[in-house]
Motif scaffolding. Sequence first.
Motif, short mmCIF file in Angstrom:
data_model
loop_
_atom_site.label_atom_id
_atom_site.label_comp_id
_atom_site.label_asym_id
_atom_site.label_seq_id
_atom_site.Cartn_x
_atom_site.Cartn_y
_atom_site.Cartn_z
N LYS A 117 0.82 -1.23 0.00
CA LYS A 117 0.00 0.00 0.00
C LYS A 117 0.84 1.27 0.00
N ARG A 174 -7.32 3.78 -5.90
CA ARG A 174 -6.87 2.49 -5.36
C ARG A 174 -7.59 1.33 -6.04
N VAL A 203 -5.77 -1.46 -9.08
CA VAL A 203 -5.58 -2.90 -8.82
C VAL A 203 -5.70 -3.71 -10.10
N ASN A 213 -2.85 -5.86 -11.99
CA ASN A 213 -3.03 -7.30 -12.15
C ASN A 213 -2.79 -7.75 -13.59
#
Length: 374
Positions: A239, A286, A290, A294
């Motif tokens: 994070k 955020r 992701v 990915n």
Amino acid sequence: MSDEEREERELDLTSPEVVTKYKSAAEIVNKALQLVLSECKPKAKIVDICEKGDSFIREQAGNMYKNVKKKIERGVAFPTCISVNNTVCHFSPLTSDETVLEEGDVLKIDMGCHIDGFIAVVAHTHVLQQGLVTGRAADVIAAANTAAEVALRLVRPGKNNKDVTEAIQKVAAAYDCKIVEGVLSHQMKQFVIDGNKVVLSVSAPETRVDDAEFEENEVYAIDIVTSTGEGKPKLLDEKQTTIYKRAVDKNYHLKMKASRFIYSEINQKFPIMPFTARALEEKRTRLGLVECLNHDLLEPYPVLHEKPGDLVAHIKFTVLLMPNGSDRITSHYLQELQPAKTVDDPEIKAWLSLGTKTKKKGGGKKKKGKKQTR
């Protein structure tokens, strides 16, 4: 010769205009570093200082080449980072982060600016205290600085990248410190902050790079990170990672609306240079990042740490390999240091005694007056 061919040929240091753009970017980033240092005080919030550094670069770069017909990209080439004590690099927190500086902290400031894609980067280490720096803090900074001075003299036409790797490790050992693994010094080109020619910081079986010889008219970001610890940093908290770069060779059709929104914003604002998540629409960031991560659409710059109690120093500079020698265009003066160790090794002394300029043969070219950048 067509305009396109001429442009293709002139986008290196053989073009005076290119040299000027590199030096203009360097002048801005050197001043930005000075500003950031002046803001580093006990209890100051790191995110506020990082913001000031980025804003200064954007503003100063934005004032250049305003009146040219062709639109010129310019601004932040690498977001301002302030990594403290055993934190190695890339700490540039989000607005909500409350981390503050404390008296005695060892700060690594890292930042970059570009004009028309010609990049100047710099990193500097500073201890948040008045007066002489002593003890292990002085050792680790002196190790990074001496290694940087040696690298400056060995990154020159005809020399090999392996020569530099071995030399900087030898310098660090003289100060009873380690060169941090995984740090690469990259060749830079227009809009390319991490070119294919690299200098490895530490020779290791798991990290291999191609042998390369330095050539005239190339530009390098020489990146030296030293540690009083083992030099094997770890990722402790994903994070904390807030800096990313778009992977220009990857494609994927994103499923989530938030991801598509963020990726579209990245494409628009930061198509090539690294950026901080702080500069994006934060509510969706955020979540949107992701899916992008990915599917390898973004390359993260992780925040790495040595063990608590270890100290890390970072020196990075931009060097132009000009026909008349090496021109280091980014830097800042160090505090007064009193390291416990001294360099007595004759080979290191010989490297340090090398000049950075080459003697001219014959009449040579007429030299233009250059601005003082350090």
